[in-house]
Design a protein around this motif. Structure first.
Motif, PDB file in Angstrom:
ATOM      1  N   TYR A   1      29.088  38.324  31.271  1.00  0.00           N
ATOM      2  CA  TYR A   1      28.802  37.505  32.447  1.00  0.00           C
ATOM      3  C   TYR A   1      29.274  38.200  33.728  1.00  0.00           C
ATOM      4  CZ  TYR A   1      28.697  33.836  35.887  1.00  0.00           C
ATOM      5  OH  TYR A   1      28.439  33.131  37.032  1.00  0.00           O
ATOM      6  N   ASN A   2      30.474  38.745  33.687  1.00  0.00           N
ATOM      7  CA  ASN A   2      31.022  39.435  34.844  1.00  0.00           C
ATOM      8  C   ASN A   2      31.835  40.625  34.362  1.00  0.00           C
ATOM      9  OD1 ASN A   2      31.447  39.917  37.567  1.00  0.00           O
ATOM     10  ND2 ASN A   2      32.115  37.836  38.016  1.00  0.00           N
ATOM     11  N   LEU A   3      32.136  41.535  35.279  1.00  0.00           N
ATOM     12  CA  LEU A   3      32.777  42.790  34.897  1.00  0.00           C
ATOM     13  C   LEU A   3      33.780  43.216  35.963  1.00  0.00           C
ATOM     14  CD1 LEU A   3      32.823  45.321  32.979  1.00  0.00           C
ATOM     15  CD2 LEU A   3      30.982  46.253  34.398  1.00  0.00           C
ATOM     16  N   TYR A   4      34.976  43.588  35.498  1.00  0.00           N
ATOM     17  CA  TYR A   4      36.032  44.075  36.389  1.00  0.00           C
ATOM     18  C   TYR A   4      36.622  45.356  35.818  1.00  0.00           C
ATOM     19  CZ  TYR A   4      35.714  39.625  38.811  1.00  0.00           C
ATOM     20  OH  TYR A   4      35.251  38.555  39.531  1.00  0.00           O
ATOM     21  N   PHE A   5      37.481  46.003  36.607  1.00  0.00           N
ATOM     22  CA  PHE A   5      38.161  47.220  36.160  1.00  0.00           C
ATOM     23  C   PHE A   5      39.639  47.128  36.523  1.00  0.00           C
ATOM     24  CE2 PHE A   5      33.757  48.335  36.787  1.00  0.00           C
ATOM     25  CZ  PHE A   5      33.453  49.061  35.646  1.00  0.00           C
ATOM     26  N   THR A   6      40.502  47.561  35.611  1.00  0.00           N
ATOM     27  CA  THR A   6      41.932  47.551  35.917  1.00  0.00           C
ATOM     28  C   THR A   6      42.205  48.546  37.043  1.00  0.00           C
ATOM     29  OG1 THR A   6      42.382  49.181  34.175  1.00  0.00           O
ATOM     30  CG2 THR A   6      42.584  46.849  33.592  1.00  0.00           C
ATOM     31  N   PRO A   7      43.198  48.290  37.909  1.00  0.00           N
ATOM     32  CA  PRO A   7      43.429  49.131  39.084  1.00  0.00           C
ATOM     33  C   PRO A   7      43.738  50.594  38.784  1.00  0.00           C
ATOM     34  CG  PRO A   7      44.508  47.022  39.361  1.00  0.00           C
ATOM     35  CD  PRO A   7      44.033  47.067  37.940  1.00  0.00           C
ATOM     36  N   ASN A   8      44.169  50.898  37.567  1.00  0.00           N
ATOM     37  CA  ASN A   8      44.405  52.299  37.217  1.00  0.00           C
ATOM     38  C   ASN A   8      43.174  52.959  36.601  1.00  0.00           C
ATOM     39  OD1 ASN A   8      44.367  51.043  34.730  1.00  0.00           O
ATOM     40  ND2 ASN A   8      46.516  51.472  34.224  1.00  0.00           N
TER      41      ASN A   8
END
Length: 392
Positions: A156-163
């Motif tokens: 549904y949605n997609l994110y990325f860890t800050p590292n």
């Protein structure tokens, strides 16, 4: 008489001594002038933020968006053509718009029910989230061409860890947070959740945790980034709450969560994960977008065809812009120069371009059916945290 003469002599001697002393001090100071300077206080040192291991250093502890200034494009994207990518959930297409002419220049055919167009952490790829097609379609932002789809269940949605170590898939109907390889999308860890409809998120200033909205159960989650574990959960204090977009304040102290049923933004402190308070903005509050100078945030009120403007410093709403003839402003982003806010019209099969200085509608562009998580690309920033473009 004798006493008077003695007093005069003593006074004259005192004056001579004083003059001699003054002459000596002036001479000494003259000699010292070239080599002696007044002490200058050292500039105050900025507080160092111990971020998530491997995360690029925080540029400004008082402004998490410091890298997002107008036209400050990364060398990775500086030669990419400026485009607006619009996923049409009911047409299974992505409409590509040239923002300079407001004209459609291409239509990409993707998987079933594309929800969001998401910039990758390294800025090199745009991922189309084909929610019911259970795939991610990569798009090369340099050429605008779509590549071979990658199988990913319920994206549904997609994110990325800050590292940049993991992609985080919001598997809404599966009720999971799935940590994957950010390039191959291979599953690395699955985190089941007890809420319904994991949806949107944003990360803390130091990247060590993120706040997630659960649309269908009216809840919020707090997730430890490094441990990949839910460490907090709470029900929003509103019957029928439907939380949507999430954004952190420039100073990292507060999180804002749009709620389309409470018709406003919930405000809470991320570190303490305290009970949130509601700031009404408008009917159907949905998307949250920060201005290029980090002073304001634009709130799209999908249910009434308006955009509210929130001032971070004043901690209040200062303006409300009304779309001519109404509309359903949903998701989008701000142009690289900060002058235009682009939003999809979810229920009107159109896209809106809005002047961020005046609130004037610059264009209303017909697109496919059910336009949703529109991405403006490229945008300033060193790396992407995902969604339609959260840059640091």
């Amino acid at each position: 008489m004798h006493r008077h003469l003695v007093n005069r002599a003593l006074l004259a001697g005192a004056v001579l001594l004083a003059l001699a002393a003054c002459g000596t001090e002036s001479k000494d100071r003259a000699n010292e002038a070239p080599t002696t300077k007044a002490a200058v206080p050292a500039p105050p040192k900025k507080k160092q933020i111990e971020g998530l291991p491997g995360m690029p250093p925080v540029l400004d502890p008082q402004d998490v968006y410091a890298a997002d200034r107008p036209n400050r494009l990364s060398p990775v994207v500086k030669d990419f053509p400026s485009r607006v990518y619009v996923p049409n959930t009911e047409s299974d297409t992505v409409t590509v718009i040239d923002p300079r002419t407001y004209r459609i220049i291409d239509t990409l055919h993707v998987g079933r029910q594309p929800q969001h167009v998401v910039p990758s952490w390294d800025l090199k790829t745009l991922w189309v989230n084909n929610n019911r097609g259970h795939t991610l379609t990569p798009v090369d932002p340099k050429t605008g061409k779509a590549g071979k789809a990658v199988e990913v269940h319920d994206p549904y949605n997609l994110y990325f860890t800050p590292n940049g170590r993991y992609a985080v898939v919001m598997a809404s109907l599966d009720r999971e947070l799935v940590f994957r390889d950010p390039h191959t999308m291979e599953r690395k860890k699955t985190v089941p959740v007890s809420c319904y409809g994991v949806n949107h998120a944003d990360f803390s200033l130091d990247g060590r945790y993120f706040i997630v909205s659960c649309e269908f159960s009216g809840e919020l989650l707090k997730v430890d980034t490094e441990k990949m574990a839910v460490v907090g959960q709470q029900k929003l204090p509103f019957n029928g709450a439907m939380p949507q977009d999430v954004k952190v304040s420039p100073d990292g102290k507060r999180f804002y969560v749009a709620d389309m049923m409470a018709h406003g933004m919930w405000v809470l402190h991320g570190d303490t994960f305290d009970k949130p308070t509601l700031l009404p903005t408008g009917r159907g509050a949905h998307g949250l977008y920060v201005s290029r100078d980090s002073r304001e945030m634009y709130v799209s009120n999908r249910g009434e065809g308006t955009i509210s403007v929130f001032d971070f410093t004043q901690n209040k709403l200062t303006k409300k812009w009304h779309l001519p003839d109404g509309g359903s402003p949903d998701m989008g982003g701000v142009s690289a120069d900060g002058k235009v806010l682009w939003l999809s019209g979810r229920y009107n099969s159109e896209v809106y371009a809005i002047d961020t200085r005046t609130g004037t509608q610059l264009a209303r562009i017909p697109v496919g059916s059910g336009p949703h998580g529109l991405a403006v690309y490229p945008q300033p920033g060193r790396y992407s945290l995902g969604h339609t473009g959260i840059f640091r």
